[in-house]
Design a protein around this motif. Structure first.
Motif, mmCIF file in Angstrom:
data_model
loop_
_atom_site.group_PDB
_atom_site.id
_atom_site.type_symbol
_atom_site.label_atom_id
_atom_site.label_comp_id
_atom_site.label_asym_id
_atom_site.label_seq_id
_atom_site.Cartn_x
_atom_site.Cartn_y
_atom_site.Cartn_z
ATOM 1 N N GLN A 29 11.613 13.974 7.898
ATOM 2 C CA GLN A 29 10.202 14.271 8.140
ATOM 3 C C GLN A 29 9.719 15.383 7.202
ATOM 4 O O GLN A 29 8.677 15.268 6.547
ATOM 5 C CB GLN A 29 10.021 14.698 9.602
ATOM 6 C CG GLN A 29 8.574 14.954 10.010
ATOM 7 C CD GLN A 29 7.771 13.662 10.083
ATOM 8 O OE1 GLN A 29 8.069 12.793 10.891
ATOM 9 N NE2 GLN A 29 6.768 13.538 9.231
ATOM 10 N N ALA B 283 9.592 14.223 3.523
ATOM 11 C CA ALA B 283 8.461 13.312 3.281
ATOM 12 C C ALA B 283 7.165 14.109 3.176
ATOM 13 O O ALA B 283 6.298 13.799 2.341
ATOM 14 C CB ALA B 283 8.376 12.284 4.408
ATOM 15 N N ASN B 284 7.031 15.168 4.001
ATOM 16 C CA ASN B 284 5.833 16.013 3.942
ATOM 17 C C ASN B 284 5.795 16.803 2.629
ATOM 18 O O ASN B 284 4.752 16.960 2.014
ATOM 19 C CB ASN B 284 5.794 16.969 5.133
ATOM 20 C CG ASN B 284 5.556 16.235 6.442
ATOM 21 O OD1 ASN B 284 5.097 15.084 6.440
ATOM 22 N ND2 ASN B 284 5.867 16.851 7.572
ATOM 23 N N ALA C 10 4.392 12.176 0.672
ATOM 24 C CA ALA C 10 4.587 10.732 0.531
ATOM 25 C C ALA C 10 3.448 9.955 1.170
ATOM 26 O O ALA C 10 2.930 10.341 2.219
ATOM 27 C CB ALA C 10 5.908 10.338 1.192
ATOM 28 N N GLU C 11 3.054 8.878 0.529
ATOM 29 C CA GLU C 11 1.959 8.080 1.081
ATOM 30 C C GLU C 11 2.439 7.272 2.288
ATOM 31 O O GLU C 11 3.647 7.086 2.504
ATOM 32 C CB GLU C 11 1.377 7.159 0.012
ATOM 33 C CG GLU C 11 2.344 6.100 -0.459
ATOM 34 C CD GLU C 11 1.661 5.071 -1.342
ATOM 35 O OE1 GLU C 11 2.203 3.962 -1.424
ATOM 36 O OE2 GLU C 11 0.603 5.361 -1.928
ATOM 37 N N GLN C 12 1.481 6.759 3.070
ATOM 38 C CA GLN C 12 1.785 6.110 4.352
ATOM 39 C C GLN C 12 2.704 4.903 4.203
ATOM 40 O O GLN C 12 3.612 4.692 4.994
ATOM 41 C CB GLN C 12 0.464 5.680 5.015
ATOM 42 C CG GLN C 12 0.578 5.377 6.501
ATOM 43 C CD GLN C 12 1.138 6.556 7.296
ATOM 44 O OE1 GLN C 12 0.819 7.701 7.049
ATOM 45 N NE2 GLN C 12 2.004 6.277 8.252
ATOM 46 N N LYS D 54 6.227 6.036 3.784
ATOM 47 C CA LYS D 54 6.760 6.580 5.050
ATOM 48 C C LYS D 54 7.150 5.454 6.000
ATOM 49 O O LYS D 54 8.187 5.503 6.650
ATOM 50 C CB LYS D 54 5.707 7.472 5.728
ATOM 51 C CG LYS D 54 5.658 8.890 5.217
ATOM 52 C CD LYS D 54 4.685 9.688 6.079
ATOM 53 C CE LYS D 54 4.622 11.142 5.642
ATOM 54 N NZ LYS D 54 3.647 11.899 6.439
ATOM 55 N N LYS D 55 6.301 4.436 6.056
ATOM 56 C CA LYS D 55 6.574 3.312 6.960
ATOM 57 C C LYS D 55 7.888 2.636 6.594
ATOM 58 O O LYS D 55 8.724 2.330 7.451
ATOM 59 C CB LYS D 55 5.420 2.313 6.890
ATOM 60 C CG LYS D 55 5.545 1.175 7.889
ATOM 61 C CD LYS D 55 4.370 0.225 7.801
ATOM 62 C CE LYS D 55 4.549 -0.925 8.780
ATOM 63 N NZ LYS D 55 3.482 -1.936 8.658
ATOM 64 N N MET E 90 10.349 3.997 4.881
ATOM 65 C CA MET E 90 11.443 4.951 5.102
ATOM 66 C C MET E 90 11.875 4.965 6.563
ATOM 67 O O MET E 90 13.062 4.889 6.876
ATOM 68 C CB MET E 90 10.996 6.346 4.674
ATOM 69 C CG MET E 90 12.014 7.449 4.935
ATOM 70 S SD MET E 90 11.300 9.093 4.700
ATOM 71 C CE MET E 90 10.444 9.344 6.261
ATOM 72 N N TRP E 91 10.896 5.048 7.463
ATOM 73 C CA TRP E 91 11.256 5.096 8.897
ATOM 74 C C TRP E 91 11.843 3.767 9.373
ATOM 75 O O TRP E 91 12.696 3.737 10.259
ATOM 76 C CB TRP E 91 10.045 5.476 9.753
ATOM 77 C CG TRP E 91 9.675 6.929 9.621
ATOM 78 C CD1 TRP E 91 8.479 7.441 9.207
ATOM 79 C CD2 TRP E 91 10.527 8.060 9.867
ATOM 80 N NE1 TRP E 91 8.529 8.811 9.176
ATOM 81 C CE2 TRP E 91 9.768 9.221 9.585
ATOM 82 C CE3 TRP E 91 11.846 8.206 10.285
ATOM 83 C CZ2 TRP E 91 10.295 10.508 9.719
ATOM 84 C CZ3 TRP E 91 12.377 9.483 10.425
ATOM 85 C CH2 TRP E 91 11.618 10.614 10.137
ATOM 86 N N PRO F 48 13.727 10.933 1.050
ATOM 87 C CA PRO F 48 12.609 11.115 0.112
ATOM 88 C C PRO F 48 12.809 12.338 -0.790
ATOM 89 O O PRO F 48 12.059 13.303 -0.724
ATOM 90 C CB PRO F 48 11.401 11.276 1.046
ATOM 91 C CG PRO F 48 11.973 11.799 2.312
ATOM 92 C CD PRO F 48 13.361 11.274 2.427
ATOM 93 N N THR G 87 11.068 3.091 -1.114
ATOM 94 C CA THR G 87 11.815 4.036 -0.305
ATOM 95 C C THR G 87 12.554 5.039 -1.157
ATOM 96 O O THR G 87 12.891 6.109 -0.706
ATOM 97 C CB THR G 87 12.823 3.287 0.572
ATOM 98 O OG1 THR G 87 13.577 2.431 -0.263
ATOM 99 C CG2 THR G 87 12.114 2.474 1.607
#
Length: 1031
Positions: A353, A356-357, A361-363, A366-367, A369-370, A450, A496
């Motif tokens: 988390q 990524a912040n 990182a763009e949405q 992130k999607k 990655m998670w 990330p 990713t």
């Protein structure tokens, strides 16, 4: 977490009645009912008791199959019955002009393949020499050939569609074309005569094709029936289109879950249940009606289909099968290792988390990655769960082989991908067995954390690292070597692995400083270091460890999809070797290993779920190895249906001995509950537990599945109560002092907004599979407490559904116990139908239950427990007498008898009895007899709620039925039931209209099974008196 207030006392009388209605599905031995030809099936077969009460139509069709095939038993009586009804149904046409189809719902191991081969053979003998056979895998073509060979239809050739080129299409004049569902949408890359396989098949069949089309395992066809707002897939549309293009084809659907999962019926448009001339205009109307009315509605559909001669469904009986639940205790070292792993994953989530912040990182990134993160999380903890059982399964397997049996061990996956990665890292060499769990987390961090590799990233961007970096990259920019690049890194995360995208303009990209990249890299290194520290305690690959501990590849037959394995050599070294052998191609390696097991060369087999589809490993009369099979399961699926499908590998027709099943379960994430669900299903199919405890102890095992609407509703309440969006239905477990909130945040089930701290739930927070997978990532004691809280909530949800009349009960059984069932009246109505005019019957029956004082004293005379005897409950303004008898001393469970309802279905604990009742010392006292007889006489015509309301004068009763003008029957000794039997589907719209106006749109249909005093069996839909008026 707040505690719930106590339930109001007025609600208590309903509780015993709700429990009384719940009955598990039962099965009856199956024998063909009409015109029995052929020899008995080699193994006992059963049918659900609701279907067994329905008579199929009379047989008028005469088979052309040679007498030798029938007399020699190559096709058994029940297989010939299915072939006869299919051929008979194929002579019928629907109102729209299409030929009617037939549905075979037989379960695994009954011999569905031979039945299908028999249908093709029958049509071949009548001149229809071309057939299509669709299934889920090309490998099953060999099974199709074997089935045709077994019934001596050797002259019928089977061709794989993927092996027939367009120019050879015309050379296949007759026979069976075997194809997969996915091949239906295959397109030609080389041009040729046909652009698609679909057109190639249509051309081969011809315009007036009236041969057979088999849709085998049709429920497994990928997304044939989309759910929700999603659109039908190309495959689904192709299956429907093929039927529309060939209206005269003789279609057979074969699916073990065909009529239990209504959505699986979407492509069965030739059954004539919806469409022209039926109560349902479209499939969507049918599915809405059935799902709204619950399981009972689906039972009605299945019974109606059998009545019309379009459906047959049998299952192999599990008589002779035994099963045991082997509990594997967790060692302190294991719990310590497990909890350490949990903490590492919690830290990993925080670092992912933060990084990524930092990378901004763009949405989309992130999607992705998670998605990778939670997928790896699930696999990691599944591997840990299975690893806890390896030592015990090895011990059990050795014992069973020593006792003259052979062992089949079922695994879900092999972990091959991680082994290959470790091999690559070690330059083709290994010094120890690979830990699959370690590999999963390591691979996740290395590939998806990330934090871009600084050197590679800068070289891609054209930045020269030898030039001195500016102290504040955001303030200064430098032009380098004629390239207009900045000292600040412009990143647009598209994948990713954080890589720049040259196709995106700089203005739309995110700005990430070099310091941020370095911070993220540091986090990544720290995570990998912590993983290395934990790795010493993580278990090795389960499959490799099992094979090694059980004696190596020479002793163990492996039937999996992997191409290589790790083995320990005689000198103690570890090496990786290919599974392929000199004289055996990789494609048929599993079949070769199967043959070695069946020949007795190897007495232990390990199968993975993916590779075992269609494999038969039973103690077959035709094979050399006839030792009894012991099937051990390390990981039970959540669904009892899926478990039964898996067990079909070792329990099939024509076996010398039935197998033993061993479920190895740990104390993690409610595995006991999964085991009890599967055990309940096996018991209902005739299997026996080891020992004689079954009669009492398994009664209190849960008989409810999770992954249904009640489970989803319970999970929704649990999650909302944790974030205080809803009040809880039950209190958390008394012995749990922790906090569910922190745990569920760590598992990503609850989101906390970074800036505002506002809580929100994941969009699919009530997804049962996701919840059960995620809670494995909690400490052992915490996950068990949360699972218990979910279980308690589920039980409360079910109780509430029962009280509101919205619970799917299964089948209500009357007349099988002490009740006296009398037929009072019967009305018959003729109904229209596309094949034959059916009829509907409305029975009025009276059911008397209860226990007289004389019967109660006889039961009391047989009691000898210290706490057995008569008790008195003080309920409002009068006394109620009950009789209790201990049936389970270890758990202190008692059978309760009541004057008005007789034997109560629900067992009660001694603590509950003492809380509400007081023991009567002199059973024969006049007062006790008077109390018992008063209740017995009073409730012959008055329900408990009516008695309560009349006794309490101006206090209103709590019965919902009375409030809507219906008769209250809680505690009533003599009840009247109205049962609608016969072809109920043909009058569905009328029935639905009455039900909706009287009971509400969502009240579930209840199936009732009666046996009258004169021995008549009646099975149908529980109706009400309003339907009589409407009729």
């Amino acid at each position: 977490m707040q505690k719930l207030p106590r339930m109001k006392e007025e609600e208590e009388p309903e509780e015993e009645e709700e429990e009384e209605l719940g009955h598990a599905e039962t099965y009856a031995e199956y024998m063909p009912m009409k015109r029995i030809i052929g020899l008995r099936h080699p193994d006992p077969v059963v049918e659900t008791s609701s279907l067994s009460s329905v008579n199929p139509p009379d047989v008028w069709y005469r088979l052309s199959i040679p007498e030798e095939t029938i007399d020699r038993g190559w096709l058994s009586a029940l297989q010939l019955e299915a072939i006869t009804y299919a051929a008979q149904q194929h002579e019928t046409f629907l109102p729209n002009g299409d030929r009617a189809a037939y549905l075979i719902g037989d379960g695994a191991g009954v011999g569905k393949g031979r039945t299908i081969a028999g249908i093709i053979y029958e049509n071949y003998l009548l001149g229809r020499k071309r057939s299509l056979w669709f299934s889920v895998s090309n490998d099953l073509k060999y099974d199709a050939e074997r089935d045709l060979r077994d019934i001596r239809a050797k002259n019928i050739q089977v061709y794989s569609l993927n092996k027939i080129s367009s120019k050879h299409n015309g050379s296949v004049k007759k026979g069976v074309i075997f194809a997969t569902y996915s091949s239906l949408i295959g397109e030609s890359q080389s041009g040729g005569k046909y652009k698609t396989r679909f057109k190639q098949l249509l051309h081969w069949c011809g315009d007036d094709f009236d041969g057979v089309i088999i849709f085998d395992e049709c429920h497994k066809a990928k997304n044939v029936c989309p759910i929700g707002s999603s659109k039908p897939t190309k495959t689904g549309l192709a299956v429907l289109e093929l039927q529309n293009k060939l209206p005269k084809a003789r279609v057979v659907y074969a699916s073990a879950t065909g009529a239990s999962e209504p959505r699986n019926m979407a492509y069965m448009n030739r059954l004539g249940i919806w469409g022209e001339g039926t109560p349902f205009k479209e499939f969507t109307n049918f599915i809405q009606a059935v799902e709204r009315r619950g399981v009972g509605a689906m039972e009605i559909v299945a019974m109606d289909m059998k009545l019309r001669g379009m459906y047959i469904a049998r299952q192999l009986s599990f008589t002779g099968v035994t099963f045991k639940i082997e509990e594997v205790p967790l060692t302190l070292d294991y719990i310590k290792m497990y909890n350490k792993s949990v903490h590492l994953w919690v830290r990993a989530r925080e670092k992912f988390q933060q990084a990524a912040n930092l990378m901004d990182a763009e949405q989309r990134m992130k999607k992705s990655m998670w998605g990778q993160f939670w997928s790896a999380h699930q696999r990691f903890f599944k591997y840990l769960c299975i690893a806890s059982k390896v030592r015990r399964v090895v011990q059990l397997a050795r014992e069973e082989v020593k006792n003259g049996k052979c062992v089949v061990i079922g695994l879900q996956s092999t972990g091959e991908a991680r082994t290959l990665e470790a091999l690559e890292e070690g330059g083709g060499e290994l010094n120890d067995f690979v830990s699959t769990a370690k590999g999963v987390l390591q691979s996740l961090v290395e590939k998806h954390f990330p934090a871009p590799d600084r050197q590679k990233l800068f070289s891609l961007l054209g930045i020269d690292l030898s030039v001195k970096e500016t102290p504040s990259p955001s303030e200064t920019s430098t032009e380098q070597k004629g390239k207009k690049r900045r000292g600040t890194v412009h990143m647009h995360m598209k994948t990713t692995i954080a890589m720049p995208s040259k196709s995106e303009p700089e203005e739309s990209s995110c700005v990430t400083s070099q310091d941020a990249v370095e911070d993220a890299q540091r986090m990544k290194r720290n995570l990998l270091e912590q993983l290395e520290q934990l790795a010493e305690n993580l278990p090795p690959n389960t499959l490799d460890e099992l094979i090694d501990e059980l004696g190596g590849p020479d002793i163990v037959a492996e039937m999996t999809g992997r191409k290589g394995r790790v083995v320990s050599n005689d000198d103690g070294t570890i090496s990786y070797e290919s599974r392929s052998e000199l004289d055996v191609p990789v494609e048929i390696l599993n079949l070769t290993e199967k043959q070695r097991f069946m020949d007795g060369d190897k007495n232990i087999a390990i199968i993975s779920e993916a590779a075992s589809s269609g494999i038969s490993l039973q103690a077959d009369r035709r094979v050399k190895n006839q030792r009894r099979r012991v099937h051990m399961t390390l990981e039970l699926p959540w669904s009892a249906d899926r478990a039964i499908q898996q067990f079909g590998r070792t329990h099939r027709s024509n076996q010398v001995t039935a197998p033993e099943y061993v479920f190895l379960i740990s104390e993690l994430a409610g595995e006991q509950r999964f085991a009890s669900i599967v055990a309940k299903r096996l018991e209902s199919l005739g299997a026996l537990t080891h020992g004689d405890r079954r009669a009492t102890e398994t009664r209190d095992l849960s008989r409810f599945n999770f992954d249904n609407k009640y489970g989803r509703n319970a999970l929704e309440i649990v999650m909302k109560s944790i974030v205080s969006l809803d009040s809880p239905l039950v209190s958390p477990p008394a012995d749990f002092e922790g906090d569910f909130f922190k745990g569920t945040v760590d598992l990503g089930l609850i989101n906390v907004e970074d800036r505002s701290g506002v809580l929100s739930l994941e969009k699919d927070y009530n997804n049962i599979g996701k919840f059960l997978n995620r809670i494995l990532g909690m400490e052992v004691h915490q996950q068990n407490a949360l699972f218990q809280y979910f279980s308690d909530t589920l039980n409360a949800v079910i109780q509430n559904a029962k009280k509101s009349g919205r619970y799917d009960m299964g089948i209500l059984d009357l007349g099988s116990g002490d009740e006296k069932v009398k037929k009072v009246d019967v009305k018959k109505f003729l109904t229209p139908g596309y094949s034959t005019s059916g009829h509907v019957e409305l029975y009025t029956v009276s059911v008397e239950r209860g226990m007289s004082w004389e019967d109660a004293t006889h039961v009391w005379a047989d009691q000898n427990g210290p706490d057995d005897g008569f008790y008195v409950q003080v309920n409002k303004l009068f006394k109620i007498s009950i009789l209790v008898k201990e049936v389970n001393p270890r758990k202190r469970l008692f059978m309760v008898y009541r004057p008005n309802i007789g034997k109560q279905v629900k067992l009660e604990t001694y603590a509950d009895i003492k809380k509400r009742s007081k023991k009567v010392l002199h059973y024969c006292s006049f007062i006790n007899k008077q109390t018992w007889s008063f209740t017995f006489d009073l409730h012959i015509v008055k329900s408990e709620n009516v008695v309560m309301r009349n006794t309490l004068f101006d206090r209103r009763g709590n019965c919902k039925k009375v409030s809507v003008g219906l008769q209250c029957e809680i505690g009533l000794r003599c009840r009247t039931y109205y049962v609608l039997c016969g072809s109920v589907l043909s009058v569905w719209t009328k029935v639905e209209g009455v039900l909706a106006s009287v009971s509400g749109a969502n009240v579930k249909i209840q199936i009732v099974r009666l046996r009258t005093e004169d021995g008549q069996r009646i099975v149908g839909m529980l109706s009400n008196k309003y339907i009589i008026i409407e009729q």
